[in-house]
Each structure stands twice: as C-alpha cells, then as structure tokens.
Design an enzyme around this catalytic site. Structure first.
Site, PDB file in Angstrom:
ATOM      1  N   GLU A  12       6.129   3.887   0.235  1.00  0.00           N
ATOM      2  CA  GLU A  12       6.492   5.106  -0.203  1.00  0.00           C
ATOM      3  C   GLU A  12       7.369   5.858   1.061  1.00  0.00           C
ATOM      4  OE1 GLU A  12       5.695   9.836  -1.226  1.00  0.00           O
ATOM      5  OE2 GLU A  12       4.203   8.328  -1.875  1.00  0.00           O
ATOM      6  N   LYS A  70     -15.610   5.781  -8.895  1.00  0.00           N
ATOM      7  CA  LYS A  70     -14.038   5.288  -9.200  1.00  0.00           C
ATOM      8  C   LYS A  70     -13.449   6.114 -10.689  1.00  0.00           C
ATOM      9  CE  LYS A  70     -14.340   0.853  -7.464  1.00  0.00           C
ATOM     10  NZ  LYS A  70     -15.826   0.615  -7.039  1.00  0.00           N
ATOM     11  N   ASP A  84     -12.328   0.480  -0.249  1.00  0.00           N
ATOM     12  CA  ASP A  84     -12.346   0.060  -1.529  1.00  0.00           C
ATOM     13  C   ASP A  84     -10.907   0.821  -2.387  1.00  0.00           C
ATOM     14  OD1 ASP A  84     -12.514  -0.067  -4.250  1.00  0.00           O
ATOM     15  OD2 ASP A  84     -14.730  -0.277  -4.486  1.00  0.00           O
ATOM     16  N   HIS A 136      13.079  13.022   0.778  1.00  0.00           N
ATOM     17  CA  HIS A 136      12.963  11.954  -0.180  1.00  0.00           C
ATOM     18  C   HIS A 136      14.458  11.230  -0.390  1.00  0.00           C
ATOM     19  CE1 HIS A 136       8.969  11.599  -1.300  1.00  0.00           C
ATOM     20  NE2 HIS A 136       8.900  12.806  -1.048  1.00  0.00           N
TER      21      HIS A 136
END
Length: 421
Positions: free
Chosen positions: A109, A240, A315, A410
């Site tokens: 990004e 998760k 993770d 951006h």
C-alpha cells in the site's frame, strides 16, 4: 557421473507424470524424494504443465524447505515477496522498549510507510511515545457438555477449586507456559472454560492448545460427574475472529501507547491543530464506529499491524483481533494528547514464522530476535514497539484527514505520482 545427473531430471519428470495421472499425491512427494526442495520443484513443474502459468518468480527464494517442511508449510512450491520499508526513527519510552527504533513495514500500500514515518517524526519531536503492557495472557476456551445446568454449575465450581492441580498438568506439558486463570461461562447445560496462560516469548497458540487438551483429559478422567469435552476450542477464546470478549478481558498483550504532541509540532509537521484532530477522532473513530456497529474504534490499526506482522513473522490471520482497539484524544492547552489501546495484540519472538530468515533479521533490527532475558521480555518489548507504531499511524492519518490531505497523499504515493527522476 553423467548418467546419474541425467537420471535425476528424468526421475523428476516421472514424478510429474505420476501427479498428473493421480497415482501420486502431493502430500507424499517429500517422502518419495527425501527432499522438500526437490518436492517443491516437482510441484511447480506439474502446476506449470497443468495451467500454462510460469512460476519462475515463485521459485526464486532463499527459503530452505528442508528446514520449514512439517513446521511452517505443507506442499510447498516456493515463496512470495512483499516490499519492506522502514519508518522512523520512532522514540519509545516503554517498560521494555526504550530508545529510537526503525519500524519495518511489509506492505504493497503506497503511502503507508510515509504515514507512519510522519507520525513517528511528530512523536519523536515531542519527546517520544510511552508504552505499557497492562495484561499478558493467551487464551483457549474448550467447550464441555454436561446433562443439565446443575451439572454444568457443579463442574465449573469443581474446576475452579482445582486450579492448582490443573497448573501442575500444564507444567507437565511445557516449561515455558503457566495457567493463569480460568473463567467458566455457562449456557444451558454447556460449559466454556476460558483458560488464560502466560507463554513467555512465544505467541503461544500451540502451547495453549496442547495444554488445554491435557486439561480436558484430566477433567474427563478425574471429575466425578458427567462431563465430556466436545470442542477443544469453543470460540470463546476468541481466535482469528472479532469478539467483544477479547476487548473486555484481553487476549495476548493488552497494551497502551500514548504521547503528548506539542502544539508547534502539530502546526509545523502535521499541518493542522489539536482541536481539528480531536474533532475528527471523536466523530470518525468513536461516533462513526459506533454507528457502524464496528468492534474497532480506530482509523487504521490493521494497516500497521498487518505490515509489521508480515515483516516479523507473526500469524497474519490474527490481525483480525489484534487490530481491534481504541484511539483516544484530548486537547491539553496548546498540545494534543493521543493514545491507542490494543486489548488483544497477539505477538511472539520465537516459534512460527519468526524462524524464517528475513523475518528473523527484522526482529533483530528491533532488538527482539529469539527469546528474551528474562523470558518473555522480548515479546513484551515487541508489543510496546507495535503499539507505538500504531500510535504513529493513527496520529498521522487523523492529521491528514483533519488537514484535508488524505486524497492528495494517495494520489502522490499510492498511484505512482512520486517519481525518483
């Protein structure tokens, strides 16, 4: 010599043929060849033949699958690469992280590294971030069946009365972990036991899962009533998935980072005012998140956490709960107070992806590679560093929105507007 070298490619082609015919499964290639790197090559050759795609870039890796097979990966074919940038220096005044740090961020990004970098500059010019781990405990919540609510309540009390026995059970499984607390939760005739463990420098999911299994076995063998474990993980852990229980009770590291940004720094570096930043935070992060029913009252915790997780071998799926949290701001005279609270930041410096060579190098960059002295101190230090980096990212994004700079950033950094020459 020549004949043996010619036999090897022929044998690999034979294995590709067997994969194509279905007479050999991918999961048996390592056993067939005795070498995980050659097995990865055969899989690539098969997939290239099957699909017509070239996997030459995937094949280009420093990873040795002999070291990783059976620990980090199954059916390997290669590796992917993600660009890594650094933001900093970021000054941190924590209990474990003290000094100036360069933060590695693995991301595709555009503008993210620049965002954290400007936030880090503002924080450092204002004296640095303070960071503190409030709680530390990884959880697993097995689910047990009983025939009635009366039996469920009796089981819950029985378990709580025997916590020292259960700690002994855990001590027989691992020397790195310890059972801290048990929180029973009853619905009807079912009992969830939310078990919390200290896990040293490991994130600890393997450790707590194995320990929880032994606890369930102990209960089934020693409880004098009727109880059966029906799920080792009953989703009250919660792993998760976004969950309120993680925000309330914590999971992993419950960590806070804060800073007071000087008024002149807000003006000269962030190009806005403390009042405008505070207004954006209250209306966007607090009211907007509440109206949306979001679990996260922040601007973009997940951006920074995902980038650091990938860079340091955490993770990646645990970004889900690790990025839940709160950004708080106050106008203090001419200055701005800002804090980020992450109730369930799940990180470690040993085990899992931290073994990978590039990830281990970036942990070393932060001074947290491997086990700490005392044990657990490296994981706590990493948690303080990540929270402080999140603070930098939040500060900059809120400032960019307050100053009307977001779209321009951006356009410049996310769509190829910035040229080297």
């Amino acid at each position: 010599m020549g004949s043996s070298s010619g036999q090897k490619p022929r044998r690999l082609e034979d294995l590709v043929d067997k994969l194509a015919s279905g007479s050999l499964s991918h999961s048996r290639l390592e056993k067939e060849l005795g070498n995980a790197n050659e097995a990865a090559l055969v899989r690539r050759l098969y997939l290239e033949r099957l699909t017509g795609a070239s996997l030459s870039s995937v094949a280009s890796t420093i990873l040795d699958f002999q070291e990783l097979y059976g620990r980090n990966i199954e059916n390997p074919i290669g590796a992917v690469q993600v660009p890594v940038g650094v933001a900093g220096p970021l000054r941190i005044n924590g209990d474990y992280a003290r000094g100036d740090f360069y933060i590695p961020l693995a991301t595709t990004e555009g503008a993210l590294v620049a965002s954290v970098n400007r936030g880090a500059k503002a924080i450092t010019l204002s004296g640095g971030a303070r960071a503190k781990v409030i709680k530390d405990g990884m959880t697993r919540a097995p689910l047990l069946w009983t025939p009635s609510v009366y039996e469920a309540h009796r089981l819950a009390m029985w378990v709580e009365d025997r916590i020292e026995d259960l700690r002994s059970v855990v001590a027989g499984v691992t020397r790195h972990g310890r059972l801290q607390h048990i929180y029973p939760y009853i619905i009807g005739n079912l009992v969830w036991l939310r078990l919390s463990f200290s896990t040293g420098d490991a994130m600890g999911m393997n450790m707590v899962t194995i320990s929880s299994d032994r606890i369930c076995r102990y209960i089934e063998e020693n409880y004098d009533g009727d109880a059966k474990c029906i799920a080792l993980s009953g989703n009250m852990c919660t792993d998760k998935k976004p969950a309120a229980i993680n925000k309330i009770l914590g999971r992993g590291k419950y960590v806070v980072a804060e800073a007071v940004i000087k008024g002149e720094v807000v003006k000269n570096v962030l190009k806005t005012t403390p009042q405008n930043i505070n207004l954006v935070n209250v209306t966007k992060n607090l009211l907007g998140s509440a109206a949306a029913g979001s679990h996260s009252f922040n601007a973009h915790f997940a951006n920074i956490i995902a980038a650091i997780f990938i860079a340091t071998g955490q993770d990646a799926a645990q970004v889900v709960e690790s990025s839940m949290g709160y950004t708080w701001t106050e106008v203090r005279g001419e200055d701005l107070y800002i804090s980020v609270t992450l109730p369930s930041l799940e990180v470690g410096t040993v085990g899992g992806g931290t073994r990978l060579p590039t990830q281990r190098e970036l942990l070393a960059l932060l001074g947290v590679a491997g086990g700490g002295n005392p044990p657990g101190s490296n994981a706590l230090k990493l948690a303080e560093i990540i929270a402080s980096a999140v603070l930098a990212g939040e500060l900059n994004l809120l400032s960019a929105i307050a100053a009307g700079q977001l779209a321009r950033a951006h356009e410049l950094l996310g769509r190829g507007g910035l040229k080297i020459s």
